[in-house]
Design a protein around this motif. Structure first.
Motif, PDB file in Angstrom:
ATOM      1  N   SER A  87       0.815  -1.220   0.000  1.00 42.46           N
ATOM      2  CA  SER A  87       0.000   0.000   0.000  1.00 42.46           C
ATOM      3  C   SER A  87       0.848   1.269   0.000  1.00 42.46           C
ATOM      4  CB  SER A  87      -0.948   0.009   1.199  1.00 42.46           C
ATOM      5  OG  SER A  87      -1.827  -1.075   1.117  1.00 42.46           O
ATOM      6  N   VAL A  88       1.826   1.313  -0.898  1.00 39.65           N
ATOM      7  CA  VAL A  88       2.716   2.467  -1.004  1.00 39.65           C
ATOM      8  C   VAL A  88       2.574   3.067  -2.402  1.00 39.65           C
ATOM      9  CG1 VAL A  88       5.142   3.192  -0.999  1.00 39.65           C
ATOM     10  CG2 VAL A  88       4.352   1.525   0.664  1.00 39.65           C
ATOM     11  N   PRO A  89       2.421   4.400  -2.471  1.00 40.23           N
ATOM     12  CA  PRO A  89       2.371   5.016  -3.792  1.00 40.23           C
ATOM     13  C   PRO A  89       3.720   4.915  -4.506  1.00 40.23           C
ATOM     14  CG  PRO A  89       1.980   6.660  -2.057  1.00 40.23           C
ATOM     15  CD  PRO A  89       2.240   5.345  -1.401  1.00 40.23           C
ATOM     16  N   VAL A  90       3.663   4.751  -5.827  1.00 41.04           N
ATOM     17  CA  VAL A  90       4.873   4.676  -6.657  1.00 41.04           C
ATOM     18  C   VAL A  90       4.771   5.796  -7.686  1.00 41.04           C
ATOM     19  CG1 VAL A  90       6.194   3.272  -8.273  1.00 41.04           C
ATOM     20  CG2 VAL A  90       5.011   2.178  -6.351  1.00 41.04           C
ATOM     21  N   ASN A  91       5.769   6.679  -7.694  1.00 44.34           N
ATOM     22  CA  ASN A  91       5.809   7.786  -8.643  1.00 44.34           C
ATOM     23  C   ASN A  91       7.196   7.831  -9.256  1.00 44.34           C
ATOM     24  OD1 ASN A  91       3.128   9.011  -8.034  1.00 44.34           O
ATOM     25  ND2 ASN A  91       4.047   9.156  -6.009  1.00 44.34           N
ATOM     26  N   LEU A  92       7.266   7.631 -10.555  1.00 44.24           N
ATOM     27  CA  LEU A  92       8.542   7.609 -11.262  1.00 44.24           C
ATOM     28  C   LEU A  92       8.490   8.579 -12.439  1.00 44.24           C
ATOM     29  CD1 LEU A  92       8.875   3.724 -11.510  1.00 44.24           C
ATOM     30  CD2 LEU A  92      10.014   5.193  -9.850  1.00 44.24           C
ATOM     31  N   THR A  93       9.640   9.092 -12.812  1.00 45.42           N
ATOM     32  CA  THR A  93       9.746   9.904 -14.017  1.00 45.42           C
ATOM     33  C   THR A  93      10.791   9.268 -14.926  1.00 45.42           C
ATOM     34  OG1 THR A  93      11.440  11.336 -13.051  1.00 45.42           O
ATOM     35  CG2 THR A  93       9.149  12.038 -12.814  1.00 45.42           C
ATOM     36  N   ALA A  94      10.698   9.548 -16.193  1.00 45.69           N
ATOM     37  CA  ALA A  94      11.676   9.054 -17.163  1.00 45.69           C
ATOM     38  C   ALA A  94      12.183  10.239 -17.975  1.00 45.69           C
ATOM     39  CB  ALA A  94      11.043   8.015 -18.080  1.00 45.69           C
ATOM     40  N   ASP A  95      13.380  10.099 -18.506  1.00 45.54           N
ATOM     41  CA  ASP A  95      13.957  11.136 -19.340  1.00 45.54           C
ATOM     42  C   ASP A  95      13.122  11.322 -20.604  1.00 45.54           C
ATOM     43  OD1 ASP A  95      16.079  11.471 -17.576  1.00 45.54           O
ATOM     44  OD2 ASP A  95      17.382  10.080 -18.664  1.00 45.54           O
ATOM     45  N   ASP A  96      13.145  12.542 -21.129  1.00 45.31           N
ATOM     46  CA  ASP A  96      12.485  12.815 -22.400  1.00 45.31           C
ATOM     47  C   ASP A  96      13.065  11.897 -23.472  1.00 45.31           C
ATOM     48  OD1 ASP A  96      11.230  14.851 -21.043  1.00 45.31           O
ATOM     49  OD2 ASP A  96      12.251  16.478 -22.105  1.00 45.31           O
ATOM     50  N   ILE A  97      12.258  11.564 -24.444  1.00 43.81           N
ATOM     51  CA  ILE A  97      12.721  10.791 -25.590  1.00 43.81           C
ATOM     52  C   ILE A  97      12.937  11.782 -26.728  1.00 43.81           C
ATOM     53  CG2 ILE A  97      12.145   8.978 -27.249  1.00 43.81           C
ATOM     54  CD1 ILE A  97      10.401   7.726 -25.024  1.00 43.81           C
ATOM     55  N   THR A  98      14.140  11.761 -27.295  1.00 41.96           N
ATOM     56  CA  THR A  98      14.485  12.704 -28.361  1.00 41.96           C
ATOM     57  C   THR A  98      14.903  11.943 -29.613  1.00 41.96           C
ATOM     58  OG1 THR A  98      16.854  12.849 -27.875  1.00 41.96           O
ATOM     59  CG2 THR A  98      15.372  14.272 -26.579  1.00 41.96           C
ATOM     60  N   THR A  99      15.182  12.683 -30.661  1.00 36.72           N
ATOM     61  CA  THR A  99      15.666  12.052 -31.892  1.00 36.72           C
ATOM     62  C   THR A  99      16.994  11.350 -31.659  1.00 36.72           C
ATOM     63  OG1 THR A  99      16.627  14.173 -32.561  1.00 36.72           O
ATOM     64  CG2 THR A  99      14.458  13.608 -33.467  1.00 36.72           C
ATOM     65  N   ALA A 100      17.720  11.718 -30.623  1.00 40.12           N
ATOM     66  CA  ALA A 100      18.979  11.038 -30.297  1.00 40.12           C
ATOM     67  C   ALA A 100      18.733   9.609 -29.824  1.00 40.12           C
ATOM     68  CB  ALA A 100      19.743  11.815 -29.229  1.00 40.12           C
ATOM     69  N   ASN A 101      17.517   9.303 -29.336  1.00 37.35           N
ATOM     70  CA  ASN A 101      17.176   7.966 -28.877  1.00 37.35           C
ATOM     71  C   ASN A 101      16.731   7.041 -30.003  1.00 37.35           C
ATOM     72  OD1 ASN A 101      15.841   9.938 -26.482  1.00 37.35           O
ATOM     73  ND2 ASN A 101      17.278   8.384 -25.806  1.00 37.35           N
ATOM     74  N   ASP A 102      16.536   7.576 -31.191  1.00 37.76           N
ATOM     75  CA  ASP A 102      16.054   6.786 -32.318  1.00 37.76           C
ATOM     76  C   ASP A 102      17.201   5.978 -32.919  1.00 37.76           C
ATOM     77  OD1 ASP A 102      15.022   5.741 -34.641  1.00 37.76           O
ATOM     78  OD2 ASP A 102      14.301   7.640 -35.441  1.00 37.76           O
ATOM     79  N   PRO A 103      17.133   4.648 -32.858  1.00 31.83           N
ATOM     80  CA  PRO A 103      18.223   3.827 -33.379  1.00 31.83           C
ATOM     81  C   PRO A 103      18.383   3.950 -34.908  1.00 31.83           C
ATOM     82  CG  PRO A 103      16.385   2.446 -32.786  1.00 31.83           C
ATOM     83  CD  PRO A 103      16.041   3.845 -32.321  1.00 31.83           C
ATOM     84  N   ASN A 104      17.368   4.443 -35.596  1.00 25.24           N
ATOM     85  CA  ASN A 104      17.442   4.592 -37.054  1.00 25.24           C
ATOM     86  C   ASN A 104      17.867   5.995 -37.478  1.00 25.24           C
ATOM     87  OD1 ASN A 104      16.469   1.939 -37.508  1.00 25.24           O
ATOM     88  ND2 ASN A 104      14.428   2.668 -36.995  1.00 25.24           N
ATOM     89  N   SER A 105      18.168   6.839 -36.494  1.00 20.49           N
ATOM     90  CA  SER A 105      18.490   8.222 -36.792  1.00 20.49           C
ATOM     91  C   SER A 105      19.929   8.511 -36.395  1.00 20.49           C
ATOM     92  CB  SER A 105      17.551   9.131 -36.000  1.00 20.49           C
ATOM     93  OG  SER A 105      17.964  10.471 -36.040  1.00 20.49           O
TER      94      SER A 105
END
Length: 107
Positions: free
Chosen positions: A84-102
């Motif tokens: 019974s514990v709240p879970v709050n997480l954030t993740a880094d923005d996804i950019t064109t640098a994260n695109d494996p085809n770019s």
């Protein structure tokens, strides 16, 4: 999560198994994935879940040679029902640098 103003998103590109769990506010560019209950050991004893979709961006001249944000403000909120514990997480923005085809930047 939010999409940038320069982005377009078509709900038809959502993976079919999750399409009914997603809402999209076009005016706010806000996408919400309601995953409901995640069973214990997801990804080990039962398949893990994922959300997949296509985002198209329209870069301006000032974006040339720079990476662009595809998805921002990625937040995960829930409750661990076992303790019974709240879970709050954030993740880094996804950019064109994260695109494996770019190559990471706008050409």
């Amino acid at each position: 999560m939010n999409l940038p103003k320069s982005a377009s998103f078509d709900t038809k590109t959502l993976n079919p198994e999750e399409v009914n769990n997603v809402s999209y506010d076009k005016s706010a560019k806000k996408l919400v994935w309601n995953i409901g209950t995640v069973v214990a050991h997801a990804g080990e004893f039962v398949p893990s879940r994922s959300l997949q979709f296509n985002v198209s961006i329209t870069p301006g001249l000032t974006n040339r040679g720079n990476q662009m944000t595809l998805v921002s403000n990625i937040l995960f909120n829930g409750t661990d029902s076992f303790v019974s514990v709240p879970v709050n997480l954030t993740a880094d923005d996804i950019t064109t640098a994260n695109d494996p085809n770019s190559i990471g930047g706008v050409q």
